[in-house]
Write a protein that holds these residues in place. Structure first.
Motif, PDB file in Angstrom:
ATOM      1  N   ARG A  73     -11.354 -13.226 -77.107  1.00 36.69           N
ATOM      2  CA  ARG A  73     -11.918 -14.010 -78.197  1.00 36.69           C
ATOM      3  C   ARG A  73     -10.935 -15.035 -78.746  1.00 36.69           C
ATOM      4  N   GLU A 125     -12.221 -18.013 -83.060  1.00 36.33           N
ATOM      5  CA  GLU A 125     -13.005 -16.909 -83.623  1.00 36.33           C
ATOM      6  C   GLU A 125     -14.142 -17.414 -84.503  1.00 36.33           C
ATOM      7  N   SER A 126     -14.016 -18.615 -85.004  1.00 38.63           N
ATOM      8  CA  SER A 126     -15.048 -19.119 -85.903  1.00 38.63           C
ATOM      9  C   SER A 126     -16.404 -19.190 -85.212  1.00 38.63           C
ATOM     10  N   PHE A 127     -16.390 -19.429 -83.904  1.00 38.80           N
ATOM     11  CA  PHE A 127     -17.686 -19.425 -83.216  1.00 38.80           C
ATOM     12  C   PHE A 127     -17.811 -18.298 -82.206  1.00 38.80           C
ATOM     13  N   VAL A 128     -16.701 -17.745 -81.783  1.00 39.66           N
ATOM     14  CA  VAL A 128     -16.790 -16.608 -80.852  1.00 39.66           C
ATOM     15  C   VAL A 128     -17.259 -15.363 -81.594  1.00 39.66           C
ATOM     16  N   GLY A 129     -16.838 -15.243 -82.858  1.00 41.25           N
ATOM     17  CA  GLY A 129     -17.257 -14.094 -83.662  1.00 41.25           C
ATOM     18  C   GLY A 129     -16.918 -12.797 -82.978  1.00 41.25           C
ATOM     19  N   ASP A 130     -17.900 -11.932 -82.853  1.00 37.79           N
ATOM     20  CA  ASP A 130     -17.684 -10.647 -82.197  1.00 37.79           C
ATOM     21  C   ASP A 130     -17.969 -10.722 -80.702  1.00 37.79           C
ATOM     22  N   VAL A 172     -19.882 -18.131 -74.680  1.00 31.68           N
ATOM     23  CA  VAL A 172     -19.635 -16.879 -75.403  1.00 31.68           C
ATOM     24  C   VAL A 172     -20.736 -15.876 -75.087  1.00 31.68           C
ATOM     25  N   TYR A 231     -21.085 -23.131 -76.683  1.00 29.81           N
ATOM     26  CA  TYR A 231     -20.658 -23.891 -77.849  1.00 29.81           C
ATOM     27  C   TYR A 231     -19.912 -25.140 -77.406  1.00 29.81           C
ATOM     28  N   ALA A 252     -17.773 -26.869 -84.194  1.00 26.57           N
ATOM     29  CA  ALA A 252     -18.459 -26.110 -83.144  1.00 26.57           C
ATOM     30  C   ALA A 252     -19.961 -26.117 -83.389  1.00 26.57           C
ATOM     31  N   MET A 265     -11.593 -16.909 -90.513  1.00 25.22           N
ATOM     32  CA  MET A 265     -12.772 -17.515 -89.922  1.00 25.22           C
ATOM     33  C   MET A 265     -13.069 -18.820 -90.637  1.00 25.22           C
ATOM     34  N   SER A 266     -13.335 -19.810 -89.879  1.00 25.65           N
ATOM     35  CA  SER A 266     -13.733 -21.051 -90.525  1.00 25.65           C
ATOM     36  C   SER A 266     -15.217 -20.948 -90.849  1.00 25.65           C
ATOM     37  N   SER A 281     -20.795 -23.647 -88.956  1.00 24.22           N
ATOM     38  CA  SER A 281     -20.914 -25.101 -88.975  1.00 24.22           C
ATOM     39  C   SER A 281     -22.115 -25.516 -89.825  1.00 24.22           C
ATOM     40  N   SER A 288     -19.105 -16.232 -92.267  1.00 23.04           N
ATOM     41  CA  SER A 288     -19.394 -16.910 -91.011  1.00 23.04           C
ATOM     42  C   SER A 288     -19.902 -15.923 -89.956  1.00 23.04           C
ATOM     43  N   THR A 289     -19.295 -14.754 -89.941  1.00 24.79           N
ATOM     44  CA  THR A 289     -19.727 -13.738 -88.976  1.00 24.79           C
ATOM     45  C   THR A 289     -21.157 -13.305 -89.261  1.00 24.79           C
ATOM     46  N   THR A 340     -23.451 -16.027 -88.209  1.00 22.39           N
ATOM     47  CA  THR A 340     -23.517 -16.115 -86.749  1.00 22.39           C
ATOM     48  C   THR A 340     -24.419 -15.035 -86.173  1.00 22.39           C
ATOM     49  N   LYS A 341     -24.247 -13.816 -86.672  1.00 25.04           N
ATOM     50  CA  LYS A 341     -25.062 -12.713 -86.152  1.00 25.04           C
ATOM     51  C   LYS A 341     -26.540 -12.932 -86.454  1.00 25.04           C
ATOM     52  N   ARG A 385     -27.779 -15.915 -84.277  1.00 28.16           N
ATOM     53  CA  ARG A 385     -27.916 -15.580 -82.855  1.00 28.16           C
ATOM     54  C   ARG A 385     -29.119 -14.676 -82.620  1.00 28.16           C
TER      55      ARG A 385
END
Lengths: 693, 181
Positions: free
Chosen positions: A340, A358-363, A382, A391, A403, B90-91, B94, B162-163, B166-167, B170
């Protein structure tokens, strides 16, 4: 209804059974605990027990490549189970479908060993549903399995795990595993692991095991930037000079005790302490890059010794991009077992910078990454455990910025190339491959460019300008390869053995060099200069080259020096007679002894012996020329250890030809300097009739 | 105190507190799959308590239940260590993705009502959410059912905003493709 309300309804309705809870509470009924699989893996710490949600494993709706062959294992004999397991492993080699898999270990293993085996091939956690213990008992469900692992005691002969189908092949390739076979619920109760040693069962050919220990690699043409650069074809310059072999039937008689040098110059060689190096190459004249198992480092080199400039802890670093001049490098790496992290390495400033992926890969896990320097477009594929997200980003300084999700797919997406801000990628389904394009920075904007019959794998080049696509559908011919050219959105017929190295548009194909131009391949010179564009592994320094040797880095002269640019690539074939070759070796030996001032070492320790050797090895006129050039200091040693003598004309009294002196290996091909040579028969035998060089 | 009175009180408390209790348990349970069992035990204990000792001394039923829930969450499968690593540095999600997410959730789509009425499909969609990694289920429940903002969800779950986004994003994108939502 909007989607927010929709999900509110869904989650309210099904998350908890409110009526049941109310009813049970009034009855004084407490909830029981359910046996659940224990999840292991994800980190190097064997004791890290990660418990995940749900007794039901997810299943991708996209079943591409997944073949289920489960059956009643107890009804099969060992041989049948081996055959079945082999078939299942082959058929599911690329499957991400989750299966219950019975793993039979090669003997009884400790809990720690079992964890090592089961977590060796997956970046994600592996649920262990059942353990077979050597005493015949079983540990079923998370609590019992967890107890075995936590105690560290006991001997385990088998396990039932839930894993992607593709892991079966990797497990089968592990010497600690006898079999990995799909198990049904019925097998949980009735089947037992096979305990017969694997050698006693049958020959199991599991095919290529090169990647069995690795997650999906980041591919670039030619096997990846961080492919093996042990450079087995590079001579180890540390060895002693080869003694010249004296032919038996020559009439040339050297003075006693003379042993002429071949001119093979050991040259400069420096070896570091054991740095734990697995890869090493010079990024410029003063800095070399070292990858170890758990770090990437830059060392400064002053021509005499190295000093560590910067080091960054990162597991299993893999380079995914390197600039054409070697000054910058992007690597991906793992953190706590998950790929990651992304770092950009700046050789000029000697910095290793976290790109903040990590900002876009996350987990999720980085499955692939590519960067086009000219257009400043970074693309990262990813995998979040169920689907692949493509991304795009660009570099803001060293940071991956802005991203955006370009594409999402349940199957793996191949990154193909980038041109002018447009990103090209492909996926395969139902025996077809679709090439899409989307604008970097936009969300979910994939548009179909081409549709191909057959499933194509793809290797994008380091510069992210082209990809080599190879059809893997047998019916269509598994050797069909093409180069995808983003600029013209076309496919160019190519060989499967096509390599771009770090070049933007130059590639090597079956020993020839081409440039991709206007959607076609244009043949270019078979030269060291063109080879250098591709053969980046050796060195980006014109002076030095780094080789890995048992964890140390050996620094030797670079083959890509200014002189070698004029060398010709090829593979000449020796056609000289034994007599001519012997005459050449002896003459060259004398030249080398004089040019390197090693006459005494060669046994020519008196003027008489030297004069006698010159008279013996050269014709009279050539001998005079040699002496004259020696006095003026105008002699150059010639390495004949790997030289090839090609005779063009030969008669009773003279012979003419070309001596090809190997100067190095370039992009896997030998490079030679060519010298005209001439022989003449004097005093009854052929002698060298020229001074080489 | 007669049984009907207890039942009546319990029913009222149950209706009034279920969201708060489920929110607490959803965000604190070691495993989301245990949440229902924990909630079951919370209310069972509560019912036994008021059945045995009455409820006159209980000033706030919700606070009382949350205390029970704390105990249950700690004790339920305590042998398992939940390791949830907080993602650092974490940024921000977006802006484009945030905008896409907001637009996605607020767009009116009549078809969704039909899907809700199709119980089999609705359950499949729910199962698809819950069978992803456990955090996804928690995020969906806390955000959509408990009406918690995503930054509150992130704070509650010890995750970066952000996490969480994202989750959520997605999963919604995947469901769009998988179920044609």
């Amino acid at each position: 209804m909007n989607k927010h309300d929709f999900y509110k309804e869904i989650m309210s309705e099904y998350t908890f059974d409110k009526d049941k809870i109310l009813s049970n509470a009034k009855k004084g009924k407490f909830a029981g605990r359910k046996p659940l699989p224990l999840y292991i893996g994800m980190t190097a710490a064997a004791a890290a027990l990660v418990v995940a949600v749900g007794t039901a494993a997810f299943s991708l709706t996209n079943h591409r490549g997944a073949v289920y062959n489960g059956g009643n294992l107890a009804a099969l004999d060992d041989k049948q189970r081996v055959d079945k397991a082999k078939t299942e492993a082959d058929q599911n080699a690329n499957s991400v479908e989750l299966y219950d898999v019975m793993v039979s270990f090669n003997g009884a293993l400790s809990p720690a060993e079992v964890q090592n085996v089961l977590t060796a091939y997956s970046d994600s956690s592996i649920p262990v549903k059942l353990l077979f213990l050597a005493d015949g008992s079983k540990a079923v469900g998370g609590e019992q399995v967890g107890a075995v692992f936590e105690s560290g005691n006991g001997s385990i002969t088998g396990a039932i795990i839930n894993c992607p189908g593709r892991l079966m092949k990797s497990l089968m390739n592990d010497s600690r595993v006898v079999l990995a076979e799909i198990a049904t619920q019925e097998d949980f109760n009735s089947a037992l692991p096979i305990t017969t040693p694997i050698g006693n069962l049958t020959n199991i050919d599991n095919g290529d095991s090169d990647n069995s220990h690795n997650p999906p690699d980041i591919d670039v043409s030619g096997g990846g930037i961080d492919g093996d650069n042990s450079n087995s074809d590079v001579p180890d310059n540390s060895g002693a000079d080869d003694p010249i072999i004296m032919p038996q039937n020559t009439e040339i008689k050297l003075p006693a005790g003379v042993n002429l040098p071949t001119g093979h110059n050991a040259g400069f060689s420096y070896i570091t302490d054991d740095l734990g190096a697995e890869r090493a190459y010079f990024l410029n004249e003063n800095v070399f890059y070292v990858k170890t198992a758990n770090s990437v480092r830059l060392y400064r080199w002053n021509g005499e010794s190295e000093s560590l400039a910067v080091s960054q802890n990162i597991e299993d670093a893999q380079a995914c991009w390197i600039s054409e001049n070697g000054s910058r490098l992007i690597v991906t790496g793992k953190e706590n077992g998950i790929r990651r992290k992304m770092f950009i390495i700046d050789a000029y400033n000697c910095t290793i910078n976290d790109m903040g992926a990590e900002s876009f890969v996350g987990d999720g896990t980085i499955a692939a990454a590519a960067y086009n320097e000219n257009d400043d477009v970074l693309v990262v594929n990813v995998f979040d455990g169920e689907a692949y997200f493509l991304y795009t980003a660009h570099l803001n300084g060293y940071q991956a910025a802005d991203a955006a999700t370009l594409f999402m797919d349940g199957a793996n997406v191949n990154i193909l190339g980038e041109f002018g801000g447009t990103v090209y990628f492909s996926d395969s389904a139902d025996g077809k491959t679709t090439i899409y394009k989307g604008e970097a920075g936009t969300a979910l904007s994939g548009n179909v460019v081409l549709e191909l019959e057959g499933v194509y794998s793809a290797n994008v080049n380091s510069a992210f300008t082209h990809a080599v696509m190879t059809c893997t559908t047998e019916a269509l011919g598994d050797t069909e390869s093409t180069i995808f050219d983003p600029e013209t959105e076309s496919l160019i017929p190519a060989s499967a053995n096509t390599s771009f190295g770090v070049a933007l548009h130059t590639c090597e194909m079956d020993g020839e060099y081409f440039k991709v131009e206007n959607g076609a391949l244009v043949k270019i010179d078979k030269s060291v200069a063109n080879a250098a564009k591709i053969d980046f592994k050796r060195s980006f320094s014109a002076t030095y080259m780094a080789l890995v040797s048992n964890g140390s880095v050996r620094i030797v002269p670079s083959v890509y020096n200014s002189a070698n640019k004029n060398a010709a690539l090829g593979q000449p074939t020796e056609n000289s007679t034994e007599e001519l070759r012997a005459a050449l070796n002896l003459g060259a030996g004398v030249i080398n002894a004089l040019a390197t001032d090693k006459c005494a070492e060669a046994g020519l320790d008196t003027a008489e012996k030297l004069s006698e050797a010159i008279d013996e090895c050269f014709t009279k006129s050539a001998g005079e020329d040699l002496k004259s050039r020696n006095e003026s200091g105008n002699l150059t040693a010639v390495d004949i250890s790997e030289a090839v003598l090609v005779i063009d004309e030969n008669n009773e009294n003279s012979a003419d030809g070309t001596l090809y002196v190997k100067v190095g290996t370039f992009d896997g091909k030998n490079g030679y300097f060519a010298y005209n040579v001439r022989f003449a028969k004097e005093r009854g035998c052929f002698r060298l009739d020229c001074v080489i060089g | 105190m007669g049984k009907p009175e207890i039942d009546s009180y319990f029913n009222d408390v149950y209706a009034a507190t279920f969201t708060a209790v489920s929110r607490f348990v959803t965000s604190h349970a070691s495993r989301l799959q245990d949440a229902e069992d924990i909630i079951q035990n919370v209310y069972t204990r509560f019912y036994k308590r008021i059945d045995d000792k009455g409820y006159e001394d209980i000033e706030s039923a919700e606070a009382f239940l949350i205390n029970i829930a704390k105990f249950e969450c700690r004790s339920f499968l305590a042998s398992f260590i939940k390791r949830r690593e907080r993602v650092k540095n974490m940024s921000d999600f977006s802006e484009e993705e945030s905008a896409a997410l907001d637009a996605e959730l607020s767009r009116d789509e009549p078809l969704l009502e039909d899907i809700l009425n199709n119980k089999i499909l609705a359950k499949q969609i729910f199962d698809d959410i819950m069978n992803r990694d456990e955090t996804v289920g928690r995020i969906f429940y806390l955000h959509f059912v408990c009406d918690m903002k995503l930054d509150e969800v992130a704070d509650k779950l010890g995750l970066n905003v952000s996490t969480v986004k994202t989750k959520l994003y997605r999963t919604i994108e995947k469901q769009k493709k998988k179920f044609g939502l």
